[in-house]
Enzyme design. Structure first.
Site, mmCIF file in Angstrom:
data_model
loop_
_atom_site.group_PDB
_atom_site.id
_atom_site.type_symbol
_atom_site.label_atom_id
_atom_site.label_comp_id
_atom_site.label_asym_id
_atom_site.label_seq_id
_atom_site.Cartn_x
_atom_site.Cartn_y
_atom_site.Cartn_z
ATOM 1 C CG PHE A 7 -6.263 -2.399 3.553
ATOM 2 C CD1 PHE A 7 -6.450 -2.935 4.820
ATOM 3 C CD2 PHE A 7 -6.750 -3.103 2.465
ATOM 4 C CE1 PHE A 7 -7.125 -4.134 5.007
ATOM 5 C CE2 PHE A 7 -7.428 -4.306 2.636
ATOM 6 C CZ PHE A 7 -7.616 -4.820 3.904
ATOM 7 C CG HIS A 41 -11.053 -6.352 6.907
ATOM 8 N ND1 HIS A 41 -10.265 -7.152 7.690
ATOM 9 C CD2 HIS A 41 -10.616 -6.520 5.638
ATOM 10 C CE1 HIS A 41 -9.390 -7.793 6.914
ATOM 11 N NE2 HIS A 41 -9.582 -7.427 5.678
ATOM 12 C CG PHE A 73 -11.347 -3.289 3.452
ATOM 13 C CD1 PHE A 73 -12.621 -3.249 4.009
ATOM 14 C CD2 PHE A 73 -11.025 -4.368 2.639
ATOM 15 C CE1 PHE A 73 -13.553 -4.259 3.769
ATOM 16 C CE2 PHE A 73 -11.941 -5.384 2.394
ATOM 17 C CZ PHE A 73 -13.205 -5.328 2.957
ATOM 18 C CD GLU A 104 -1.729 -2.380 1.420
ATOM 19 O OE1 GLU A 104 -0.600 -2.617 1.900
ATOM 20 O OE2 GLU A 104 -2.568 -3.276 1.193
HETATM 21 C C1 LIG Z 1 -2.708 -4.415 4.401
HETATM 22 C C2 LIG Z 1 -3.687 -5.237 3.702
HETATM 23 N N1 LIG Z 1 -3.805 -5.119 2.357
HETATM 24 C C3 LIG Z 1 -4.702 -5.867 1.698
HETATM 25 C C4 LIG Z 1 -5.507 -6.742 2.358
HETATM 26 C C5 LIG Z 1 -6.553 -7.541 1.622
HETATM 27 N N2 LIG Z 1 -6.134 -8.920 1.550
HETATM 28 C C6 LIG Z 1 -6.557 -9.821 2.442
HETATM 29 S S1 LIG Z 1 -5.839 -11.297 2.218
HETATM 30 C C7 LIG Z 1 -4.963 -10.735 0.911
HETATM 31 C C8 LIG Z 1 -4.028 -11.653 0.191
HETATM 32 C C9 LIG Z 1 -2.904 -12.045 1.050
HETATM 33 O O1 LIG Z 1 -2.068 -12.884 0.341
HETATM 34 P P1 LIG Z 1 -1.002 -13.759 1.084
HETATM 35 O O2 LIG Z 1 -0.182 -12.919 1.971
HETATM 36 O O3 LIG Z 1 -0.292 -14.540 0.049
HETATM 37 O O4 LIG Z 1 -1.858 -14.709 2.016
HETATM 38 P P2 LIG Z 1 -2.915 -15.846 1.581
HETATM 39 O O5 LIG Z 1 -4.247 -15.209 1.527
HETATM 40 O O6 LIG Z 1 -2.505 -16.389 0.279
HETATM 41 O O7 LIG Z 1 -2.850 -16.839 2.674
HETATM 42 C C10 LIG Z 1 -5.233 -9.404 0.666
HETATM 43 C C11 LIG Z 1 -4.631 -8.613 -0.418
HETATM 44 C C12 LIG Z 1 -5.365 -6.821 3.765
HETATM 45 N N3 LIG Z 1 -6.140 -7.624 4.491
HETATM 46 N N4 LIG Z 1 -4.438 -6.069 4.395
#
Ligand SMILES: Cc1ncc(C[n+]2csc(CCOP(=O)(O)OP(=O)(O)O)c2C)c(N)n1
Ligand SMILES: [Mg+2]
Lengths: 327, 322
Positions: B84, B127, B81, B58
């Site tokens: 974020f 969130h 969100f 971000e």
């Molecule tokens: C700071 C932040 N940015 C975006 C999100 C939205 N988001 C939730 S899960 C996710 C993907 C995360 O990917 P990864 O770290 O590979 O974990 P996985 O879901 O694959 O276990 C995102 C972008 C968030 N929760 N927090």
């Protein structure tokens, strides 16, 4: 897969952790589809070997920090399935009295310092837990689980560097399930192995097969021993695969769009961590079939009871809004 | 007039502005597939260059938006969100929110940050927080929080054409709400309120989802013979002081309803302004209705109890009538 010098009781222990996670998550998926759970739910199915292998190498004193996909971590660390399920229902009997929910479960008594809904939010805190172990002369280690996507947050880079410069007992466990939401990991970074990033911070970076619970245990055991003896942090990249959706109900977000090809999904299905472990322990006569069946029946029963208890538990009282605010 | 959902109206604003101006592009996590349906379909029309998926970073993405803006582009940065935005706070507060002034007017930062704001999805503290009040506190960022599909489209189009940084907040809880959206082009100026219900006894000022809470409360009060005026501010910074003061001059009573925590909230600002500038019109002390002052709980029952309710609004109105 091979168990080598891992004692049989530990193999059984690891198997139990994998199976507990799987049966819990399968039930949570069903409950979500039936509309019984509020909020967002991210399942750990396909990734169980990582939490199980890592946590089997830890003691109750050691701490972990988890992510939005955190149910498996809580269970692997020894969490209470009943209190977890009640938390997912948002009930007063849940781990956080209904205030946390799926993305915010913690059990400080067993060193589970909390699931975190902010991607990358856990790594700095894990460094702090390592700092506190070092400061108080404890041989406790601090483990942080996070995803491939989280490895692109600034917090990853700052935390690795901080833990490295202070030589802290922190183990960074990157669960590379190859996707962050709908984006392929390889589209979000121009390297194949996140473990390579460790070089930039002067710490060991290892790639492990995250579908092999026994390998995860072996690799973690070595990293734990390194951390306990004061030699500092390790980055472990576990190559794994998320079996299902990013979040349950993702079809709604996708509205007919797709982001994974079927060949890849099929290949990953063949590397299912529970199936692999089950086949290994059965075919090599390491654990008797009867033991495994009884175990499965017991776990299924525990999960069913947890659902029952959760359903019958009260919602938090409105007055509880102001409880646990100040010390 | 065709009826459209809130998210469809936002999607229309984005695509119309991208068609109109080749400097406008969209950047963020999973904006191609569209985690929120508002960006869905844009990639098919505008391609890789103008609909850019990013790593989960971000701070870098927000900063890249700023860098692109000061070098001639008009980015729309989707950070998903509101919570974020905290990860990008440095780039927004220290850079976007000061650059033009700090560098003596040499540059402009025409960019839009777009996020989901507030509660309603029972997703817990990480969130579900409303974040608008933080950005109201920054002198060089515009903040808008529309409550209807019509306002969403018209305000977002204005935001994209604005030469200043604008934070466009939309609400998950309003995403499916339908309303009339004209087929022909229109803009809604940033900083103009909308009087949603004309009344003579009390002025209720709200924004985003709390507009509906205020309108429901007004209907219920009408059955007791209390005639409330409901103002949807739509823009939080700048905000339409004139419309509010005019209304208070007529009603003599003021209730501010806002989904942020009481201290330094949007409602605090409106209430302070009314107390300061309309003191002699007031027949009763101003009232504020805010979130309960606790982190956002997960349980749907508790979450509902945190945000302003119809009962809270009615109670506040009654206080002005005592
Ligand atoms: C700071 C932040 N940015 C975006 C999100 C939205 N988001 C939730 S899960 C996710 C993907 C995360 O990917 P990864 O770290 O590979 O974990 P996985 O879901 O694959 O276990 C995102 C972008 C968030 N929760 N927090
Ligand atoms: Mg991932």
């Amino acid at each position: 897969m091979h168990h080598g010098d891992i004692p049989i009781d530990i193999v059984l222990d690891i198997y139990t952790r994998v199976l507990r996670i799987r049966r819990f998550e399968e039930e949570v998926g069903r409950l979500f589809r039936q509309g019984q759970l509020p909020g967002f739910v991210h399942l750990y199915i396909g990734e169980e070997a990582v939490a199980a292998g890592v946590c089997a190498a830890l003691t109750d004193q050691d701490t972990i920090i988890s992510t939005h996909r955190g149910h498996g971590h809580v269970i692997a660390k020894g969490g209470d399935i009943k209190r977890m399920m009640a938390e997912l229902f948002g009930k007063a009997t849940g781990y956080c009295k209904g205030k946390g929910g799926s993305m915010h479960i913690a059990d400080f008594d067993i060193g589970m310092l909390g699931a975190i809904g902010i991607v990358g939010g856990g790594m700095p805190i894990a460094v702090g837990a390592g700092l506190s172990a070092w400061y108080s002369g404890s041989d406790r280690v601090s483990v942080c689980f996070f995803g491939d996507g989280a490895a692109n947050e600034g917090s990853f880079h700052e935390s690795l560097n901080l833990a490295s410069t202070l030589t802290l007992p922190v183990i960074f466990v990157c669960e590379n399930n190859q996707y962050g939401e709908f984006t392929q990991a390889t589209d979000a970074m121009n390297i194949t192995d996140i473990a390579d990033r460790a070089v930039g911070y002067g710490i060991p970076g290892l790639v492990a097969d995250g579908t092999d619970a026994l390998e995860m245990y072996r690799v973690s055991r070595a990293a734990v021993s390194r951390a306990r003896s004061g030699d500092g942090p390790t980055l472990i990249e576990a190559k794994t695969h998320r079996r299902g959706s990013h979040a349950e109900g993702e079809e709604v977000f996708l509205a007919g769009q797709t982001y994974r090809d079927e060949a890849e999904t099929a290949a990953a299905q063949a590397k299912d961590p529970l199936h692999l472990l089950h086949t290994y322990v059965s075919e090599n006569d390491i654990l008797p079939a009867e033991t495994l069946e009884t175990l499965d029946a017991d776990i299924t029963q525990i999960v069913a009871e947890a659902v029952e208890t959760a359903r019958n538990s009260p919602d938090p009282a409105i007055e509880s809004l102001y409880e646990d605010l100040w010390v | 007039m065709p009826r459209k959902t809130y998210v469809a109206a936002i999607q229309e604003a984005l695509s119309e502005e991208m068609r109109r101006d080749p400097r406008v592009f969209l950047i963020g996590e999973d904006v191609r597939i569209g985690v929120f349906p508002s960006t869905r379909g844009l990639h098919a029309e505008f391609g890789d260059k103008r609909v850019i998926d990013t790593p989960i970073s971000e701070l870098a993405v927000a900063g890249a938006g700023i860098g692109a803006a000061v070098t001639g582009l008009r980015p729309i940065v989707d950070l998903m969100f509101g919570t974020f935005l905290y990860l990008a706070f440095d780039q927004i507060a220290n850079q976007a929110g000061a650059m033009r002034y700090m560098y003596g007017g040499q540059t402009k930062t025409p960019l839009v940050f777009m996020v989901q704001n507030g509660a309603g999805s029972s997703a817990g503290h990480h969130h579900s927080q409303a974040v608008h009040q933080f950005f109201m506190n920054m002198p060089q960022i515009k903040v808008i929080l529309p409550s209807t599909p019509y306002d969403g489209k018209g305000l977002l189009k204005s935001a994209i054409r604005d030469d200043n940084p604008v934070l466009f907040l939309h609400s998950l809880s309003l995403g499916g709400k339908r309303g009339q959206v004209p087929a022909e082009e229109y803009l809604i100026p940033i900083g103009a309120a909308d009087v949603k219900r004309v009344g003579k006894d009390v002025t209720i000022c709200a924004v985003g989802p709390t507009v509906y809470t205020a309108l429901d409360a007004a209907e219920s009060l009408a059955t007791e013979g209390v005639d409330a005026e409901v103002i949807d501010l739509r823009s939080l910074s700048p905000w339409d002081k004139e419309t509010v003061l005019e209304s208070v001059a007529k009603t003599g009573r003021f209730v501010a309803v806002d989904e942020s925590y009481p201290t330094c909230s949007a409602a605090s600002e409106w209430a302070a302004t009314v107390a300061q500038e309309a003191f002699h019109d007031l027949k009763a002390p101003v009232q504020r209705v805010n979130n309960k002052d606790v982190p956002m709980p997960f349980s749907p029952v508790l979450e509902k109890a945190v945000v302003p309710s119809q009962t809270d609004v009615i109670a506040a109105v009654r206080k002005t009538l005592d």
